[in-house]
Design a protein around this motif. Sequence first.
Motif, mmCIF file in Angstrom:
data_model
loop_
_atom_site.group_PDB
_atom_site.id
_atom_site.type_symbol
_atom_site.label_atom_id
_atom_site.label_comp_id
_atom_site.label_asym_id
_atom_site.label_seq_id
_atom_site.Cartn_x
_atom_site.Cartn_y
_atom_site.Cartn_z
ATOM 1 N N ILE A 282 0.836 -1.204 0.000
ATOM 2 C CA ILE A 282 0.000 0.000 0.000
ATOM 3 C C ILE A 282 0.872 1.255 0.000
ATOM 4 O O ILE A 282 0.578 2.234 -0.699
ATOM 5 N N SER A 283 1.974 1.219 0.753
ATOM 6 C CA SER A 283 2.894 2.369 0.796
ATOM 7 C C SER A 283 3.498 2.638 -0.579
ATOM 8 O O SER A 283 3.659 3.794 -0.988
ATOM 9 N N ALA A 284 3.830 1.566 -1.304
ATOM 10 C CA ALA A 284 4.379 1.723 -2.654
ATOM 11 C C ALA A 284 3.377 2.420 -3.565
ATOM 12 O O ALA A 284 3.734 3.306 -4.356
ATOM 13 N N LEU A 285 2.107 2.054 -3.444
ATOM 14 C CA LEU A 285 1.070 2.656 -4.291
ATOM 15 C C LEU A 285 0.923 4.152 -4.011
ATOM 16 O O LEU A 285 0.587 4.929 -4.907
ATOM 17 N N SER A 286 1.194 4.566 -2.777
ATOM 18 C CA SER A 286 1.051 5.992 -2.433
ATOM 19 C C SER A 286 2.015 6.859 -3.234
ATOM 20 O O SER A 286 1.712 8.013 -3.540
ATOM 21 N N VAL A 287 3.182 6.328 -3.558
ATOM 22 C CA VAL A 287 4.190 7.107 -4.281
ATOM 23 C C VAL A 287 3.707 7.458 -5.686
ATOM 24 O O VAL A 287 4.081 8.495 -6.245
ATOM 25 N N LEU A 288 2.836 6.621 -6.249
ATOM 26 C CA LEU A 288 2.315 6.886 -7.588
ATOM 27 C C LEU A 288 1.492 8.181 -7.615
ATOM 28 O O LEU A 288 1.385 8.832 -8.654
ATOM 29 N N VAL A 289 0.919 8.551 -6.477
ATOM 30 C CA VAL A 289 0.182 9.813 -6.388
ATOM 31 C C VAL A 289 1.125 10.989 -6.643
ATOM 32 O O VAL A 289 0.781 11.946 -7.356
ATOM 33 N N MET A 290 2.334 10.903 -6.088
ATOM 34 C CA MET A 290 3.295 11.993 -6.280
ATOM 35 C C MET A 290 3.832 12.012 -7.710
ATOM 36 O O MET A 290 4.137 13.091 -8.245
ATOM 37 N N VAL A 291 3.943 10.847 -8.329
ATOM 38 C CA VAL A 291 4.321 10.804 -9.750
ATOM 39 C C VAL A 291 3.285 11.562 -10.573
ATOM 40 O O VAL A 291 3.623 12.376 -11.447
ATOM 41 N N ALA A 292 2.005 11.320 -10.270
ATOM 42 C CA ALA A 292 0.926 12.019 -10.974
ATOM 43 C C ALA A 292 0.966 13.515 -10.681
ATOM 44 O O ALA A 292 0.736 14.346 -11.575
ATOM 45 N N ALA A 293 1.282 13.891 -9.432
ATOM 46 C CA ALA A 293 1.349 15.312 -9.061
ATOM 47 C C ALA A 293 2.432 16.035 -9.869
ATOM 48 O O ALA A 293 2.240 17.181 -10.299
ATOM 49 N N VAL A 294 3.560 15.364 -10.073
ATOM 50 C CA VAL A 294 4.637 15.958 -10.873
ATOM 51 C C VAL A 294 4.158 16.203 -12.303
ATOM 52 O O VAL A 294 4.419 17.257 -12.897
ATOM 53 N N GLN A 295 3.431 15.225 -12.851
ATOM 54 C CA GLN A 295 2.925 15.364 -14.224
ATOM 55 C C GLN A 295 1.918 16.510 -14.325
ATOM 56 O O GLN A 295 1.962 17.317 -15.259
ATOM 57 N N ILE A 296 1.007 16.603 -13.361
ATOM 58 C CA ILE A 296 -0.003 17.663 -13.361
ATOM 59 C C ILE A 296 0.652 19.043 -13.266
ATOM 60 O O ILE A 296 0.209 20.018 -13.880
#
Length: 552
Positions: free
Chosen positions: A428-442
């Motif tokens: 679950i912690s690993a999946l949270s990092v994908l949110v920040m990847v998306a934030a960088v793209q946005i």
Amino acid sequence: MWKSHPKALPYLFLSEMWERFGYYLMIGIFTLYLKDVEAGFAMTEKEASDLYGTFIALVFLTPFIGGLIADRYFGYKKSIIIGGIMMGVGYMMMGIHNQTMLYVAMTLVILGNGFFKPNISTLLGNFYNDDEYKEKKDEGYNIFYMGINVGAFICNFFGAALQILLGWQYAFMAAGVGMFIGVIVFILGTKHYGDKTEKKGVQPGDMPFYKIILYILLPSIIFGVIGWLLKGVQSDLNPNSYIFGSDSTDAFIFACIPVVFFYASLYFKAKVEDKRPIGALLAIFSVVILFWAVFKLNGSALNTWADRYTDREITGNTEKVFNGLKFSQEVDYVKDSVAVYDSSFRLQKVDGKVQKEYNYPVYYRNVAPEKLPKEGSKVSLWATNLSQSINPGWVIILTPLVVAFFTYLRSRKKEPSTPTKIAFGLLISALSVLVMVAAVQIGNNGSEKVSVWWLVANYGIITIGELFLSPMGLSIVSKLSPKNITSLMMGGWFLSTSIGNKLSGVLASMWDQYDDKANFFWVNFSLLMFATILMFGLVKSLNRVMKEKGIN
């Protein structure tokens, strides 16, 4: 909530709550203070992150020795009180604007935490060793963990208000006051502790303390000095010839070698019946290092994200409330302040005056042109350190839900084992990092600010992972440790936290090296996925060990 648990739990809960109030208030402003040019130490991002990583690493390294001293000599009550007082004094001294005093204060906090942290966690577990409460141990640690985060949530509001109103020193003093309240609450609960605080004493086969000094502490110091002096291969990326990134990192990694060797020796020298439980704990300690390496970015890289890349502007009633409570600051907009930005620069202080902007980006540099205010106008921004309350806020909200979820599964005899919970926590912690990847793209790789909701979402997901892992780690140490070395093994859990914390500082210090910030977060995702795969691979054998011990 308290009725089905030991009477000592509320006192330990509140003691830990106030202790964490002090610690997280200090951590929430630590790197911001170090980077502040006018009232701090004008450090660069790399310098501040490196010192932060070394500090929080040492904070969680000393529980190894503090747990051992409590087990053998001081007992838990005396150790907790001594540790709490040392930390309180350290926080009070941290705001004195002198580099020598800063390091003295940090040393007091490091040593104090060594006495406090492992022993209050071990003491809690002692109450759940009784048959009456044995099945409630995981739940008890979840409740205790919520106490940690109540303190961590409220402290940043005090820190923001005091820093804005009175300055850094008063914010650090508030951390010290919180710690002293925690000590007082702990003492008030004495009548409920019974004989649970007593020392275990030196057991047959235990290594004498003088040998621990000769074979572990002294070698650690020697190895640390060697790490500081030893140089690696010089290159364009490593002009100073560091081995692991900086002198302090090299020294810390080398200093850990004798301590890690000592914990490995516990396995080889253990009694036959203790061998497999100790081996299981050492395997878990190794895997969760990577969790802490990513999780502890909250006080460094994610604090930087909140400061530089998050839209912190507030308006309307929110602005009135935050300005009234001093949770925000008014910032002038001057057109020239965003004319040029070069990541190689940083603010420089000459003869007491700020001469030039260097690597200290002003708030407006990545605000879209159409969103810029009028020349000379003021904008209210919520204080950066308030972002540090998002994670503990989620813990407070989610802990009752997670406890209820596992209670429901337990009633249907489908509750997963503690190692299984830890494995899912990593995933679950690993999946949270994908949110920040998306934030960088946005945010077009930091060229535009993004909503704070990206941070809220990231923290929300990793908090679920944290609740599956961190309190479960404390619980499993209490379950599997041989009774005569429970605090010592709790110190092992914090040793893994310590190494992870230092790796977190190393990761954060590389922030400016990534032109594409998404790659920074992809590295974090890869580390957590690697840990997840390892943990799921260990679950079967770990469950077998727990079954042999007759525990879940």
